[in-house]
Design a protein around this motif. Structure first.
Motif, PDB file in Angstrom:
ATOM      1  N   LEU A  93      -8.250  17.225  -9.720  1.00 59.12           N
ATOM      2  CA  LEU A  93      -7.888  18.431 -10.466  1.00 59.12           C
ATOM      3  C   LEU A  93      -6.643  19.118  -9.893  1.00 59.12           C
ATOM      4  O   LEU A  93      -5.802  19.632 -10.634  1.00 59.12           O
ATOM      5  CB  LEU A  93      -9.063  19.415 -10.467  1.00 59.12           C
ATOM      6  N   SER A  94      -6.535  19.136  -8.573  1.00 57.98           N
ATOM      7  CA  SER A  94      -5.405  19.834  -7.968  1.00 57.98           C
ATOM      8  C   SER A  94      -4.100  19.035  -8.101  1.00 57.98           C
ATOM      9  O   SER A  94      -3.009  19.574  -7.934  1.00 57.98           O
ATOM     10  CB  SER A  94      -5.693  20.122  -6.497  1.00 57.98           C
ATOM     11  N   SER A  95      -4.196  17.731  -8.450  1.00 57.63           N
ATOM     12  CA  SER A  95      -3.003  16.881  -8.596  1.00 57.63           C
ATOM     13  C   SER A  95      -2.805  16.462 -10.058  1.00 57.63           C
ATOM     14  O   SER A  95      -2.289  15.389 -10.354  1.00 57.63           O
ATOM     15  CB  SER A  95      -3.141  15.639  -7.705  1.00 57.63           C
ATOM     16  N   PHE A  96      -3.249  17.318 -10.982  1.00 53.08           N
ATOM     17  CA  PHE A  96      -3.256  16.956 -12.408  1.00 53.08           C
ATOM     18  C   PHE A  96      -1.869  16.574 -12.920  1.00 53.08           C
ATOM     19  O   PHE A  96      -1.696  15.563 -13.601  1.00 53.08           O
ATOM     20  CB  PHE A  96      -3.827  18.104 -13.242  1.00 53.08           C
ATOM     21  N   GLU A  97      -0.877  17.405 -12.617  1.00 54.45           N
ATOM     22  CA  GLU A  97       0.459  17.168 -13.162  1.00 54.45           C
ATOM     23  C   GLU A  97       1.006  15.809 -12.708  1.00 54.45           C
ATOM     24  O   GLU A  97       1.548  15.043 -13.512  1.00 54.45           O
ATOM     25  CB  GLU A  97       1.408  18.282 -12.735  1.00 54.45           C
ATOM     26  N   LYS A  98       0.882  15.521 -11.443  1.00 48.85           N
ATOM     27  CA  LYS A  98       1.367  14.247 -10.914  1.00 48.85           C
ATOM     28  C   LYS A  98       0.602  13.094 -11.538  1.00 48.85           C
ATOM     29  O   LYS A  98       1.171  12.060 -11.918  1.00 48.85           O
ATOM     30  CB  LYS A  98       1.223  14.259  -9.385  1.00 48.85           C
ATOM     31  N   LEU A  99      -0.729  13.245 -11.649  1.00 49.18           N
ATOM     32  CA  LEU A  99      -1.573  12.201 -12.226  1.00 49.18           C
ATOM     33  C   LEU A  99      -1.177  11.926 -13.679  1.00 49.18           C
ATOM     34  O   LEU A  99      -1.018  10.774 -14.102  1.00 49.18           O
ATOM     35  CB  LEU A  99      -3.050  12.619 -12.132  1.00 49.18           C
ATOM     36  N   TYR A 100      -0.997  13.011 -14.461  1.00 53.39           N
ATOM     37  CA  TYR A 100      -0.664  12.849 -15.881  1.00 53.39           C
ATOM     38  C   TYR A 100       0.683  12.148 -16.032  1.00 53.39           C
ATOM     39  O   TYR A 100       0.856  11.260 -16.861  1.00 53.39           O
ATOM     40  CB  TYR A 100      -0.648  14.213 -16.573  1.00 53.39           C
ATOM     41  N   SER A 101       1.653  12.572 -15.193  1.00 47.81           N
ATOM     42  CA  SER A 101       2.993  11.992 -15.259  1.00 47.81           C
ATOM     43  C   SER A 101       2.949  10.502 -14.957  1.00 47.81           C
ATOM     44  O   SER A 101       3.601   9.699 -15.628  1.00 47.81           O
ATOM     45  CB  SER A 101       3.904  12.715 -14.273  1.00 47.81           C
ATOM     46  N   ASP A 102       2.183  10.118 -13.970  1.00 53.66           N
ATOM     47  CA  ASP A 102       2.100   8.708 -13.598  1.00 53.66           C
ATOM     48  C   ASP A 102       1.405   7.883 -14.669  1.00 53.66           C
ATOM     49  O   ASP A 102       1.821   6.746 -14.980  1.00 53.66           O
ATOM     50  CB  ASP A 102       1.350   8.562 -12.268  1.00 53.66           C
ATOM     51  N   ILE A 103       0.348   8.400 -15.268  1.00 51.93           N
ATOM     52  CA  ILE A 103      -0.370   7.677 -16.317  1.00 51.93           C
ATOM     53  C   ILE A 103       0.527   7.503 -17.550  1.00 51.93           C
ATOM     54  O   ILE A 103       0.554   6.449 -18.200  1.00 51.93           O
ATOM     55  CB  ILE A 103      -1.675   8.407 -16.697  1.00 51.93           C
ATOM     56  N   GLU A 104       1.283   8.583 -17.843  1.00 47.68           N
ATOM     57  CA  GLU A 104       2.195   8.527 -18.992  1.00 47.68           C
ATOM     58  C   GLU A 104       3.242   7.431 -18.768  1.00 47.68           C
ATOM     59  O   GLU A 104       3.613   6.700 -19.693  1.00 47.68           O
ATOM     60  CB  GLU A 104       2.867   9.894 -19.181  1.00 47.68           C
ATOM     61  N   LEU A 105       3.705   7.302 -17.519  1.00 49.96           N
ATOM     62  CA  LEU A 105       4.691   6.279 -17.188  1.00 49.96           C
ATOM     63  C   LEU A 105       4.090   4.882 -17.372  1.00 49.96           C
ATOM     64  O   LEU A 105       4.742   3.961 -17.887  1.00 49.96           O
ATOM     65  CB  LEU A 105       5.166   6.473 -15.753  1.00 49.96           C
ATOM     66  N   GLN A 157      -5.367  10.123 -23.036  1.00 51.68           N
ATOM     67  CA  GLN A 157      -5.774  11.043 -24.101  1.00 51.68           C
ATOM     68  C   GLN A 157      -6.901  11.972 -23.648  1.00 51.68           C
ATOM     69  O   GLN A 157      -7.036  13.086 -24.153  1.00 51.68           O
ATOM     70  CB  GLN A 157      -6.234  10.229 -25.315  1.00 51.68           C
ATOM     71  N   GLY A 158      -7.692  11.482 -22.651  1.00 46.52           N
ATOM     72  CA  GLY A 158      -8.801  12.306 -22.163  1.00 46.52           C
ATOM     73  C   GLY A 158      -8.414  13.273 -21.057  1.00 46.52           C
ATOM     74  O   GLY A 158      -9.223  14.108 -20.633  1.00 46.52           O
ATOM     75  N   LEU A 159      -7.227  13.140 -20.528  1.00 44.57           N
ATOM     76  CA  LEU A 159      -6.792  14.032 -19.451  1.00 44.57           C
ATOM     77  C   LEU A 159      -6.546  15.436 -19.990  1.00 44.57           C
ATOM     78  O   LEU A 159      -5.699  15.635 -20.867  1.00 44.57           O
ATOM     79  CB  LEU A 159      -5.524  13.502 -18.793  1.00 44.57           C
ATOM     80  N   VAL A 160      -7.368  16.380 -19.420  1.00 47.77           N
ATOM     81  CA  VAL A 160      -7.215  17.791 -19.810  1.00 47.77           C
ATOM     82  C   VAL A 160      -7.259  18.625 -18.542  1.00 47.77           C
ATOM     83  O   VAL A 160      -8.186  18.497 -17.730  1.00 47.77           O
ATOM     84  CB  VAL A 160      -8.338  18.237 -20.778  1.00 47.77           C
ATOM     85  N   PHE A 161      -6.306  19.439 -18.306  1.00 51.37           N
ATOM     86  CA  PHE A 161      -6.289  20.302 -17.120  1.00 51.37           C
ATOM     87  C   PHE A 161      -7.268  21.448 -17.310  1.00 51.37           C
ATOM     88  O   PHE A 161      -7.203  22.176 -18.308  1.00 51.37           O
ATOM     89  CB  PHE A 161      -4.882  20.841 -16.879  1.00 51.37           C
TER      90      PHE A 161
END
Length: 587
Positions: free
Chosen positions: A231-243, A304-308
Motif C-alpha cells: 500500500l505504501s508503494s502503490f505509485e511505484k507498483l502501478y507504474s511498473d505494472i503499467e510498463l 485493473q484491480g489496483l486501487v489505492f
C-alpha cells in the motif's frame, strides 16, 4: 575387625605385615621401642592428619593398608532418605556405591615426599573426610591420638541413646523434624511471595487483558508487513505494472511482445510445410505464444484491480503500531514473532491460576505444619524423659565400673538439659530437645566439669572403657584401641582393667598398648614391638609372640629382666592364671 595391617616406609617401620586375631591383643615393648608407631600408622590409615615427615628416612612414599571384616551383612538393605545419616559401615558403603566382598573391605592410604596423599576404600578413591566418616564405624582409638570421640560433646548424645536403646527412635524423629523444617521453609517462601503477590496479580491481569484485547493471530505481523509494503508503494507498483502490460500489448501502436509473436507464429507455421524438421521449433513457439498471452492477460487483470486505499493503509499501520508496542513489552525483541506475545499471555494466565491457588496451598500447609509440630514436640519430650531416666542409670553404671578401675572417688554425670531458645519448638533440634554432655570430677572436692577438660589420657581411656563395658551389647564399632590406659595405675587396679578389657573383647576386637604385665597377661594375643639397628639404620619391627617368647616378654614387663628364673616363673604363673591361650592356663 582389623584382620591384617601392612605398613611400608612409615616412620621407623621399613616393611611390616601383621595379621591380627579377634579378642584381646596387647602391644608391648620397651620404652622408646616404637609401640605408638603402630597406632600412628593405623591412625594415618583411618584418616588422621599426615605430613611428609611421616615417611621413613631415605624413602619417597609411606603406604599403609588394612583389611577389615565388617561382619555378616544385614539381610535387608536400608534405603536412606535425603539427609539421613548411615548408622553402620554397610549403610555407608551402600550410600556411596562402594562394593565389597565376603563382608570385607580394604583401606589404603599413602603420603609422598611432595606432601601429596591419597586414600581408597576398596577400589574407590575417597577424600580424607570420607575416610574419617567411614572409619568411625570400624575403629575407636583412645589415648593421646585422634578419634577421641569422648572429646566431642556431639558424640555424648549418641552414647546415651545407645545405652537407652533410643537410636532407631531418634533416627525416626530426625526424619519427622526434617519434614517439619522443609514444610516451614516452603511456607516461608509462600509468605515472602505474598508481599508482592497482589502486585504480581495486577501486572499479570493487565498483561492478559491487554494482549487478549488485541486479538492477535499467529503470523499476523508478517501479513501486515507485506500489506503495508504494497500500500505504501502503490505509485511505484502501478507504474511498473503499467510498463509490463504496455510491453506485452504495445499500446495503440500494437508493437508489443504478444502482437509480434502472433506474426512470427504465422510465419513459423508456414515454414513447416516446406520442412517437417521445423515442427518441434514451431510447437515450442506456439507454447511460448500462449504462455506469454496468458501472462499478459493476468498482468492486465492485476493492473485493473489496483486501487489505492489510503484508509486501509492507515488501518494497517495502526495495527502494526499496536503489535510493535506489545512486542516491546512482552516479547524478547520488537523483531520477534508475534507468537512470543501470545505465549506470554498463556504463561501469565497459568501464573495467575497458581497465585490464585496459593492461598489454599498455604492454608493446607499451615494445617500440616500444625499437626507435625505437635508430633515433633510430643516425641521430643517423650525422648527427653526416656533420656533422663537412662542418664541416671548410665551414670551409676559408669561409676560402678570406674570404681573397679582405680577411680573409686570419681563422680560422673550424664547431664541432660533442654536446649536454650524462646518457645518450646525453637528449642528443638534434629535430635530432640536436649543438650547432652558427660560431666566428671576425677578428684575429691572438685566440681563436675565437662569431660573434654580431662588432662589425663589414662583417665579418659578408663572412662571410655567403662562406657564400652556398659554398651557392649549395643555398640557396633568392631575394633577398639586403648593407648596409655595404664597411666598412673598398678596393682589390683591394673588387674581389674585387664579383666575388663578381656570381657570387652568377648564381642569385639580390643588392642591395647601397655607397660603393665598385670594387664598384658589377660590378652588372647600379644605383639612385641622392638627397635634395633640394621644396615646402619634404626628400624622398628613388629612380631607376634607366644609360648616361651611371651613368657620372656611378661617377665621383662614384671621385673625388667627376661632371663632370671624368678621372673620367668612369676610370668608363667600369671599367664596360667589369667590367659586362656597360654599352654599352662587353668582356664
Amino acid at each position: 575387625m582389623l584382620e591384617d595391617l601392612s605398613i611400608k616406609d612409615f616412620a621407623l617401620i621399613d616393611n611390616a605385615f601383621i595379621e591380627l586375631d579377634k579378642g584381646f591383643t596387647v602391644l608391648s615393648g620397651e620404652t622408646g621401642a616404637g609401640k605408638s608407631l603402630l597406632i600412628g600408622a593405623l591412625t594415618f590409615l583411618l584418616g588422621g592428619k599426615c605430613s611428609a615427615e611421616q615417611i621413613r628416612a631415605g624413602a619417597h612414599e609411606a603406604v599403609v593398608s588394612g583389611t577389615f571384616y565388617l561382619g555378616e551383612q544385614p539381610s535387608s538393605k536400608v534405603v536412606l532418605a535425603d539427609g539421613q545419616e548411615p548408622v553402620n559401615a554397610f549403610e555407608w558403603l551402600e550410600q556411596h556405591g562402594i562394593p565389597f566382598e565376603d563382608g570385607r573391605i580394604l583401606l589404603r592410604r599413602y603420603i609422598r615426599e611432595n606432601g601429596k596423599s591419597g586414600a581408597w576404600i576398596g577400589d574407590t578413591a575417597v577424600t580424607r573426610a570420607e575416610l574419617i566418616a567411614f572409619s568411625s564405624f570400624l575403629v575407636d582409638i583412645h589415648g593421646q591420638h585422634e578419634h577421641q570421640n569422648l572429646m566431642k560433646v556431639s558424640e555424648h548424645r549418641k552414647y546415651l541413646d545407645l545405652y537407652a536403646n533410643l537410636s532407631d527412635r531418634v533416627r525416626a524423629f530426625t526424619l519427622l523434624y526434617t519434614e517439619l523444617v522443609d514444610k516451614r521453609n516452603k511456607l516461608s517462601e509462600l509468605d515472602a511471595n505474598d508481599k508482592d503477590r497482589e502486585q504480581k496479580i495486577e501486572l499479570l491481569n493487565f498483561a492478559v487483558q491487554e494482549i487478549s484485547d488485541a486479538k492477535l493471530k499467529p503470523g499476523e505481523d508478517k501479513e501486515l508487513d507485506e500489506e503495508e509494503t504494497k500500500l505504501s508503494s502503490f505509485e511505484k507498483l502501478y507504474s511498473d505494472i503499467e510498463l509490463v502490460t504496455s510491453a506485452f500489448d504495445g499500446g495503440d501502436a500494437g508493437a508489443g511482445i504478444v502482437p509480434l509473436l502472433k506474426k512470427i507464429r504465422s510465419v513459423s507455421a508456414s515454414t513447416v510445410s516446406f520442412d517437417k524438421a521445423l515442427e518441434p521449433l514451431n510447437q515450442r513457439l506456439e507454447s511460448a505464444f500462449y504462455e506469454l498471452s496468458d501472462l499478459a492477460d493476468e498482468y492486465r487483470s492485476y493492473e485493473q484491480g489496483l486501487v489505492f486505499d489510503p484508509d486501509r493503509l492507515a488501518q494497517v499501520q495502526e495495527r502494526q503500531t499496536v503489535i510493535y508496542n506489545l512486542k516491546k513489552k512482552y516479547a524478547s525483541s520488537v523483531s520477534a514473532p508475534v507468537e512470543e506475545v501470545i505465549s506470554y499471555m498463556e504463561d501469565a494466565r497459568q501464573k495467575l491460576e497458581e497465585l490464585d491457588s496459593s492461598s489454599e496451598s498455604k492454608e493446607s500447609l499451615r494445617n500440616e505444619i500444625s499437626v507435625l509440630e505437635k508430633k515433633v514436640y510430643t516425641e521430643a519430650k517423650s525422648i527427653s524423659e526416656a533420656r533422663k531416666v537412662a542418664a541416671q542409670k548410665m551414670g551409676e553404671a559408669v561409676l560402678s565400673v570406674l570404681a573397679k578401675l582405680g577411680m573409686a572417688s570419681t563422680r560422673f554425670c550424664v547431664n541432660v538439659q533442654e536446649k536454650g531458645g524462646e518457645g518450646d519448638l525453637q528449642k528443638i533440634g534434629p535430635y530432640g530437645i536436649d543438650d547432652i554432655e558427660f560431666l566428671i570430677s576425677a578428684n575429691p572436692g572438685q566440681p563436675l566439669q565437662p569431660l573434654a577438660k580431662i588432662a589425663s589420657g589414662g583417665e579418659l581411656s578408663r572412662v571410655m572403657l567403662s562406657l564400652k563395658t556398659i554398651l557392649a551389647s549395643s555398640d557396633t564399632v568392631g575394633t577398639m584401641i586403648f593407648d596409655e590406659i595404664d597411666t598412673g595405675i598398678g596393682g589390683e587396679v591394673a588387674v581389674s582393667i585387664g579383666h575388663h578389657l578381656k570381657e570387652l573383647a568377648e564381642n569385639r576386637q580390643v588392642l591395647c598398648i601397655t607397660h603393665l604385665a598385670s594387664i598384658a597377661v589377660f590378652a588372647d594375643n600379644q605383639i612385641k614391638i622392638k627397635k634395633g639397628v640394621e644396615g646402619g639404620t634404626t628400624q622398628t619391627t613388629i612380631c607376634p609372640i607366644s609360648d616361651d617368647a611371651r613368657v620372656a616378654e611378661i617377665a621383662r614387663m614384671l621385673a625388667g629382666d627376661a632371663a632370671s628364673s624368678e621372673s620367668l616363673e612369676h610370668a608363667r604363673a600369671m599367664l596360667a592364671k589369667y590367659s586362656r591361650n597360654y599352654a599352662g592356663s587353668k582356664e
